[in-house]
Design a protein around this motif. Structure first.
Motif, short mmCIF file in Angstrom:
data_model
loop_
_atom_site.label_atom_id
_atom_site.label_comp_id
_atom_site.label_asym_id
_atom_site.label_seq_id
_atom_site.Cartn_x
_atom_site.Cartn_y
_atom_site.Cartn_z
N THR A 108 0.68 -1.13 -0.12
CA THR A 108 -0.04 0.07 0.21
C THR A 108 0.78 1.03 0.01
OG1 THR A 108 -1.74 -1.13 1.31
CG2 THR A 108 -1.51 1.22 1.39
N THR A 151 -2.32 5.25 -3.98
CA THR A 151 -3.06 6.70 -3.87
C THR A 151 -2.31 7.91 -4.10
OG1 THR A 151 -4.74 5.68 -2.47
CG2 THR A 151 -4.65 7.99 -2.69
N GLY A 180 -0.62 1.59 -8.16
CA GLY A 180 -1.36 0.48 -7.86
C GLY A 180 -0.93 -0.50 -8.84
N GLY A 198 -3.20 -3.93 -9.32
CA GLY A 198 -3.96 -3.69 -8.28
C GLY A 198 -5.02 -2.31 -8.49
N THR A 199 -5.18 -1.63 -7.25
CA THR A 199 -6.18 -0.44 -7.25
C THR A 199 -5.33 0.88 -7.32
OG1 THR A 199 -7.63 -1.72 -6.16
CG2 THR A 199 -7.93 0.62 -5.87
N GLY A 200 -5.58 1.70 -8.28
CA GLY A 200 -5.17 2.90 -8.13
C GLY A 200 -5.77 4.07 -8.03
N LYS A 201 -5.60 5.09 -7.63
CA LYS A 201 -6.40 6.22 -7.38
C LYS A 201 -5.38 7.63 -7.62
CE LYS A 201 -9.86 8.73 -4.61
NZ LYS A 201 -10.50 8.57 -3.22
N ASP A 221 -2.98 -6.99 -6.05
CA ASP A 221 -3.60 -6.85 -4.53
C ASP A 221 -2.86 -5.46 -3.92
OD1 ASP A 221 -5.27 -8.78 -4.52
OD2 ASP A 221 -3.57 -10.34 -3.74
N SER A 222 -2.15 -4.80 -4.69
CA SER A 222 -1.53 -3.53 -4.34
C SER A 222 -2.84 -2.36 -4.29
CB SER A 222 -0.46 -3.10 -5.19
OG SER A 222 -0.94 -2.76 -6.53
N VAL A 223 -2.40 -1.31 -3.51
CA VAL A 223 -3.20 -0.14 -3.45
C VAL A 223 -2.39 0.93 -3.39
CG1 VAL A 223 -5.03 1.13 -1.85
CG2 VAL A 223 -4.89 -1.42 -1.89
N GLY A 239 -3.70 2.07 -11.71
CA GLY A 239 -4.27 0.82 -11.68
C GLY A 239 -3.69 -0.04 -12.74
#
Length: 531
Positions: A465, A492, A484, A514-517, A488-490, A511
Motif C-alpha cells: 500500500t 493513492t 497500484g 492492483g487498485t490505483g487512485k 492486490d496493491s493499493v 491501476g
C-alpha cells in the motif's frame, strides 16, 4: 529488495561479555600480602608476566623530598627496582616526582587501598617502566598522575587500569606519553576514572574501554592522540562512559571496531575539528544500552570504513551538526526488532555519507532528520525494510538533501514514511512506495521548492500500500509513473494546490494489477506522455 547483509554479524553476538563486575581481588585479606596478591593476579589472568618470588612491596613515605630516586623517601629504605611493587599512597609530607631520569618497577599502584591518596608526576623527560599500572586500585583509594613534557613517559608492558575500584585521574600533557596493552577506565560499578590527553599521546596496543563497569571519562584535546584496536564506551550494564575529541589534530584511532554503549550508557562528542576513525561503528549495541554520538563543527569527522549501526539491539542517536561529517560503508538505523536508531543531520555543510546502502528501520525503528542545509548520500536507500519495522525520514529546508545513487524504497516490508518540506530535496533512480506485500509507504512533498526526483520510474503501491501527497507547491519528477502496480496493491496519489505538480517524462499508469487512485485538486497538475 536488498538482502539482510548483517546476518553474519548477528550471529557473533553470542560472545557477549558479562554485565556484572566480579573482581578477584575484592577480598581485602589479600591487599597486604604480596604473595597472595601475586597468586590472585595470576589466577585471574590479569598479568601475563610471571611474577618473581622475590617481588617485594616498597612504599612511598616522602619523608625527605619529592624525588623518586632518593632511598630515604621509601620504606624499606630502597628505591624500587624492576622486581618490586611500588606503592604511592600518600601526599604528605611530599608527593612523588620522577624528573629527567628513568625509573622501574614491576607493579605501580598510585592510591592502592581504602583511604590511600597517592600522586605521581613524571616530567622533564623522565620515564617509568613497569609491567602493570593501577591508579585508584581498590575501593576508597584515590590516585592522581600527571605525565608532562616531551620525552616524559609511563610505559606499561601489560595492561593499565585507571580506577579499578577507586578513583583515578590521569593527565598527559605537553607531549607526554603513556603506552600499554589494554587500557581500562573504571573497572567496577563504583569506580570513577578521568583521563585527559592534551597535546600528547596514549597508545593502547590492544583494546581500550572507557567505563568498563563504572563511570569513565576520556578527554582528547589540542592535538592529542589516542589509539587502540577496538574501543568501547560504556561496557557493563551500569557503566557510564564519556569521550570528547576536541580540536584540530585531536584524534582517536581504532584499527578495528568502536562501540558507543555496549551494555551501558555511552557518549562520544567530536568537536572543533576533532577526528575519530574505525572499521565498524555501533551506537547502542545490547538491549538496554543507550548511546549518543555528536559530531559538531566544520572539520569534525567520524570515519567508519565498514558497517555503521545506530541502535543494534539498544538505543542509539547520531547528531551531525554545524558542518560535521560522518562516513560509513553500510548504514543502519534500528537494526534488531525493539531497537531504536535516530540520526539528525542539521546545518550547512553537515553531511552523512555512505558508500553503500542506508536502512532507516531495518528490523527495528529508525528515524532520520535532515534539516537546514544538511545532506545525506548513499547507494540504495530503504525506509522500513523488514516486516514489523518502522522508518521515518524528514528532509526539511532549502539546501537539505538526501541523495540516493540507487533506488529508494519507502516501506519495504514494514511501514515507512518520507516527508519533504520547505525546500528539501530527495533524489534516486527508482522510487518504491509500499514496495512488497504487507508494506505501507507514505510520502509527503510539501511547499515551494520541495522536490522528489526519480530519474527512472516511480511506483506508488507496488505490491503493498502506497500513498503519495504533493501539496502547497511541492514537486515530484519521474520517468514512468505507476499507481497500484502489482496484484492486490493499493496506490493513492493526491496532487493539491497551485504549483503542486507530478511530472512524468514518459507514461503514467493508474491501476495496473492492483487498485490505483489519482486526485488532482485546487490547481495541482499532473503531466505525462500518455496514461
Amino acid at each position: 529488495m536488498p538482502q539482510n547483509t548483517f546476518g553474519s554479524r548477528k550471529a557473533t553476538l553470542a560472545s557477549t561479555v558479562p554485565t556484572k563486575y566480579v573482581n578477584p581481588l575484592r577480598d581485602h585479606r589479600h591487599m597486604a600480602s604480596v604473595s597472595s596478591l601475586a597468586l590472585m593476579l595470576g589466577a585471574a589472568g590479569i598479568m601475563a608476566t610471571t611474577l618473581p618470588a622475590s617481588a617485594a612491596d616498597v612504599t612511598w613515605t616522602g619523608a625527605i623530598s619529592t624525588d623518586w630516586f632518593d632511598p630515604g623517601n621509601w620504606t624499606p629504605v630502597a628505591v624500587p627496582g624492576a622486581t618490586d611493587y611500588a606503592n604511592l599512597n600518600t601526599l604528605t609530607p611530599n608527593p612523588t616526582v620522577i624528573s629527567g631520569a628513568n625509573a622501574n618497577a614491576l607493579l605501580v599502584f598510585v592510591g592502592r587501598n581504602a583511604g590511600d591518596v597517592g600522586a605521581l608526576t613524571i616530567s622533564n623527560g623522565g620515564t617509568l617502566s613497569d609491567s602493570q599500572g593501577g591508579v585508584g586500585r581498590f575501593a576508597g583509594s584515590i590516585g592522581t598522575v600527571t605525565v608532562t613534557g616531551a620525552g616524559s613517559a609511563w610505559l606499561h608492558a601489560d595492561d593499565f587500569y585507571v580506577a579499578a575500584e577507586g578513583t583515578g585521574t590521569i593527565s598527559i600533557l605537553n607531549g607526554g606519553l603513556i603506552s600499554n596493552v589494554r587500557g581500562i577506565l573504571a573497572d567496577s560499578d563504583d569506580a570513577v576514572a578521568v583521563l585527559s590527553v592534551d597535546g600528547s599521546t596514549w597508545t593502547n596496543s590492544s583494546t581500550l574501554t572507557v567505563a568498563s563497569f563504572g563511570t569513565g571519562t576520556l578527554n582528547i584535546s589540542n592535538g592529542g592522540k589516542v589509539s587502540d584496536t577496538d574501543g568501547t564506551i560504556g561496557k557493563g550494564d551500569v557503566s557510564n562512559g564519556t569521550v570528547s575529541v576536541d580540536g584540530t589534530g585531536s584524534t582517536w584511532s581504532n584499527s578495528g571496531s568502536l562501540t558507543v554503549a555496549d551494555n551501558g550508557t555511552g557518549n562520544l562528542a567530536i568537536t572543533n575539528g576533532g577526528a575519530v576513525s574505525n572499521v565498524t561503528g555501533t551506537i547502542g549495541w545490547h538491549a538496554g544500552s543507550s548511546g549518543t554520538v555528536t559530531v559538531d563543527g566544520g572539520g569534525s569527522v567520524w570515519s567508519n570504513s565498514a558497517d555503521m549501526v545506530v541502535g543494534y539491539y539498544g538505543t542509539g542517536a547520531l547528531n551531525i551538526l554545524n558542518g560535521g561529517g560522518v562516513s560509513f560503508g553500510t548504514g543502519v538505523l534500528g537494526y534488531i526488532g525493539g531497537s531504536i536508531g535516530s540520526a539528525t543531520v542539521d546545518g550547512g555543510g553537515s553531511n552523512w555519507t555512505g558508500g553503500s546502502s542506508l536502512y532507516v528501520g531495518f528490523n527495528g525503528t529508525g528515524t532520520l532528520s535532515v534539516s537546514n542545509g544538511g545532506t545525506v548520500s548513499n547507494a540504495e536507500g530503504t525506509i522500513a525494510l523488514s516486516s514489523g519495522s518502522n522508518g521515518v525520514v524528514f528532509v526539511e529546508g532549502a539546501g537539505s538533501a538526501w541523495t540516493n545513487n540507487g533506488d529508494l524504497t519507502v516501506g519495504g516490508y514494514g511501514t515507512g514514511t518520507l516527508g519533504i518540506s520547505q525546500g528539501g530535496a530527495v533524489s534516486d533512480i527508482l522510487g518504491h512506495v509500499g514496495s512488497l506485500a504487507g508494506s505501507a509507504g507514505f510520502v509527503l512533498v510539501s511547499g515551494a521548492g520541495s522536490i522528489w526526483t526519480n530519474s527512472s520510474a516511480l511506483f506508488v503501491g507496488e505490491q503493498g500500500t502506497g500513498t503519495l501527497t504533493v501539496t502547497n507547491g511541492g514537486a515530484v519528477n519521474s520517468d514512468l509513473g505507476f499507481v497500484g502496480y502489482g496484484v492486490d496493491s493499493v496506490g493513492t496519489v493526491a496532487v493539491d494546490g497551485a504549483g503542486s505538480k507530478w511530472t512524468n517524462s514518459s507514461d503514467l499508469f493508474v491501476g495496473g494489477g492492483g487498485t490505483g487512485k489519482l486526485t488532482i485538486s485546487n490547481g495541482g497538475a499532473v503531466s505525462n506522455a500518455k496514461g
